[in-house]
Design a protein around this motif. Sequence first.
Motif, PDB file in Angstrom:
ATOM      1  N   HIS A  30      20.472  59.505  82.298  1.00  0.00           N
ATOM      2  CA  HIS A  30      19.176  59.637  82.722  1.00  0.00           C
ATOM      3  C   HIS A  30      18.036  59.224  81.580  1.00  0.00           C
ATOM      4  CE1 HIS A  30      15.390  60.657  84.379  1.00  0.00           C
ATOM      5  NE2 HIS A  30      15.249  61.523  83.588  1.00  0.00           N
ATOM      6  N   HIS A  59      12.767  63.083  75.976  1.00  0.00           N
ATOM      7  CA  HIS A  59      11.967  63.882  76.971  1.00  0.00           C
ATOM      8  C   HIS A  59      12.340  65.102  77.890  1.00  0.00           C
ATOM      9  CE1 HIS A  59      13.563  61.603  80.158  1.00  0.00           C
ATOM     10  NE2 HIS A  59      13.161  62.440  81.096  1.00  0.00           N
ATOM     11  N   ASP A  60      13.656  65.053  78.121  1.00  0.00           N
ATOM     12  CA  ASP A  60      14.444  66.001  78.630  1.00  0.00           C
ATOM     13  C   ASP A  60      15.310  66.892  77.784  1.00  0.00           C
ATOM     14  OD1 ASP A  60      13.291  65.830  81.429  1.00  0.00           O
ATOM     15  OD2 ASP A  60      14.779  64.405  81.844  1.00  0.00           O
ATOM     16  N   ASP A 136      10.339  57.835  83.705  1.00  0.00           N
ATOM     17  CA  ASP A 136      11.169  58.892  84.221  1.00  0.00           C
ATOM     18  C   ASP A 136      11.313  58.861  85.840  1.00  0.00           C
ATOM     19  OD1 ASP A 136      12.328  61.510  84.104  1.00  0.00           O
ATOM     20  OD2 ASP A 136      10.546  62.624  84.476  1.00  0.00           O
ATOM     21  N   ARG A 142      17.596  56.331  89.451  1.00  0.00           N
ATOM     22  CA  ARG A 142      17.208  56.908  90.279  1.00  0.00           C
ATOM     23  C   ARG A 142      17.261  56.191  91.679  1.00  0.00           C
ATOM     24  NH1 ARG A 142      15.356  61.966  88.221  1.00  0.00           N
ATOM     25  NH2 ARG A 142      13.703  61.787  86.803  1.00  0.00           N
TER      26      ARG A 142
HETATM   27 FE    FE Z   1      13.545  62.961  83.040  1.00  0.00          FE
END
Ligand code: FE
Length: 196
Positions: A30, A59-60, A136, A142
């Motif tokens: 991701h 970011h994650d 994101d 996604r």
């Molecule tokens: Fe994310």
Amino acid sequence: MFDFYPEVNLSREDLLAKIASMVKKSRFEHMLGVEKAAIALAQKYEVDPHKASLAGLLHDYCKEVDDETFLALIDKYGLDSDLKNWDNNIWHGKVGIYKMREDFGLEDEEVLRAIEIHTVGDKEMSGLAKVLYVADYIEEGRTFPGVIEARAVANQDLNQAVAFETMRLVEYLAERRLTIYPQTFEAYNAFIGYLS
Ligand code: FE
Ligand code: GDP
Ligand code: FE
Ligand code: FE
């Protein structure tokens, strides 16, 4: 692709290894997907693609950090104690940046701010923050209903894309009777006008 990230003094290879040690494989994928989407959006909307790459990759980073660590960071850095009423969904960005500062020596305030608000948005967002927030949501992995429409909007206008995503997020949370972080409403109010 970028071979070196001076903001964290790491080669791409070493940065990816550090990230991979923190998250499961699907989340790592991701993050690569968000990087790719963020670079594409950055090129389209005149944002620094290198910073978009770094923000996407990182970011994650804290999504699998345990609650005790976040609660300790909130105390250590004297952050708003209201944060303790929330959970990992909110902490991994808003508190996670303090762990990223510690783990990577990351001090680039624009990158940190974009990561800080990547989940909830904000009433004022830099180009980089908008790019990360939207990337994101629309990255190629996604599959939720509405992602095709979100990608189309993102291809048209970055502010509309922020508005569209925030509108769908508020709908999603309300339908599930979930609490909504106040900053999410502030982002909604600031951006929803772009959709009318
Ligand atoms: Fe994310
Ligand atoms: P991810 O980290 O790539 O999964 O995506 P995000 O960081 O954007 O969101 C993480 C989770 O937080 C998702 O499940 C969102 O639905 C949830 N989330 C985002 N905003 C809010 C909010 O205002 N309130 C609550 N309760 N959850 C939220
Ligand atoms: Fe996230
Ligand atoms: Fe998001």
